[in-house]
Design a protein around this motif. Structure first.
Motif: not given
Length: 239
Positions: A221-238
């Motif tokens: 899962t990638i959570d971008m629901s509250n994404y702001k420019v420059g914020a880190p993006i994490i792929f959470k593996k199940e």
């Protein structure tokens, strides 16, 4: 005497004119209609759409009225080109309105264009056309704008579908929860997009992120629901 002569000549002239018109009508009567570019309806249905008025059944009158702008296109057609390969033949080249995406609702698949107009409904999904899932649909009518219970839902869907198309992001389905938060599904990857009026900021950086996540071949899962420019993006593996 002159009036008497015209009294006999006039019916003859009218008869000749009528005979000429009858011959022209018969010679140029449209007997064959061919169609290309049609995907929504079979050829005979499209042909009937363009043969509803008497003047559309003759090559001469069809040509004249078409060039005067009297030919009406069906709602699913963006534009059409009429040509006449022979005396009694009409050829129709259609440029249909493109399906942007679909919507799964109450065992129906509703397909609409970039403006939200319903172009087609089916009971089985059309392959390779992505779709939305939501329970918040008020009404749908063929060739009318889709009506949703929450006023901004249609705007969300159109913004998402148009932006996804623009950024060439391949997706399978997008689900909305009861609060209008969107989640995109592609393969084993889920991307939470949140609830927004404009998804451009999020989707502009999604192609590389999604591609990278899919290449791992893992579910996550990638959570971008509250994404702001420059914020880190994490792929959470199940697991």
């Amino acid at each position: 005497m002159r009036a008497l002569k015209w009294r006999y000549k006039l019916p003859l002239i009218l008869l000749i004119i009528a005979a000429v018109l009858a011959i022209l009508w018969f010679v140029f009567l449209i007997r064959t209609v061919s169609v290309e570019g049609n995907t929504f309806f079979p050829e005979d249905v499209v042909a009937e759409e363009y043969q509803q008025h008497f003047w559309q059944k003759n090559v001469l009158t069809n040509f004249i009225m078409d060039h005067l702008g009297f030919t009406e296109n069906p709602p699913y057609v963006r534009e059409a080109e009429l040509s006449y390969p022979s005396f009694g033949e009409l050829h129709i080249t259609l440029h249909e309105k493109a399906i942007l995406a679909g919507l799964c609702f109450s065992n129906h698949y509703i397909y609409f264009d970039k403006d939200g107009m319903v172009l087609k409904t089916t009971t089985e999904p059309i392959p390779d056309i992505p779709y939305f899932e939501t329970d918040d649909v008020k009404d749908f009518t063929l060739y009318r704008t889709l009506k949703t219970g929450r006023e901004e839902l249609l705007s969300q869907m159109l913004n998402l579908a148009n932006r996804l198309s623009y950024y060439k992001i391949e997706w399978e389905r997008i689900c909305f929860d009861l609060e209008g938060h969107a989640s995109l599904y592609k393969g084993d990857v889920t991307v939470h997009l949140g609830r927004r009026t404009d998804y451009d900021e999020v989707l502009s950086i999604l192609p590389d992120i999604l591609k990278s996540a899919l290449e791992t071949g893992e579910k996550g899962t990638i959570d971008m629901s509250n994404y702001k420019v420059g914020a880190p993006i994490i792929f959470k593996k199940e697991k």
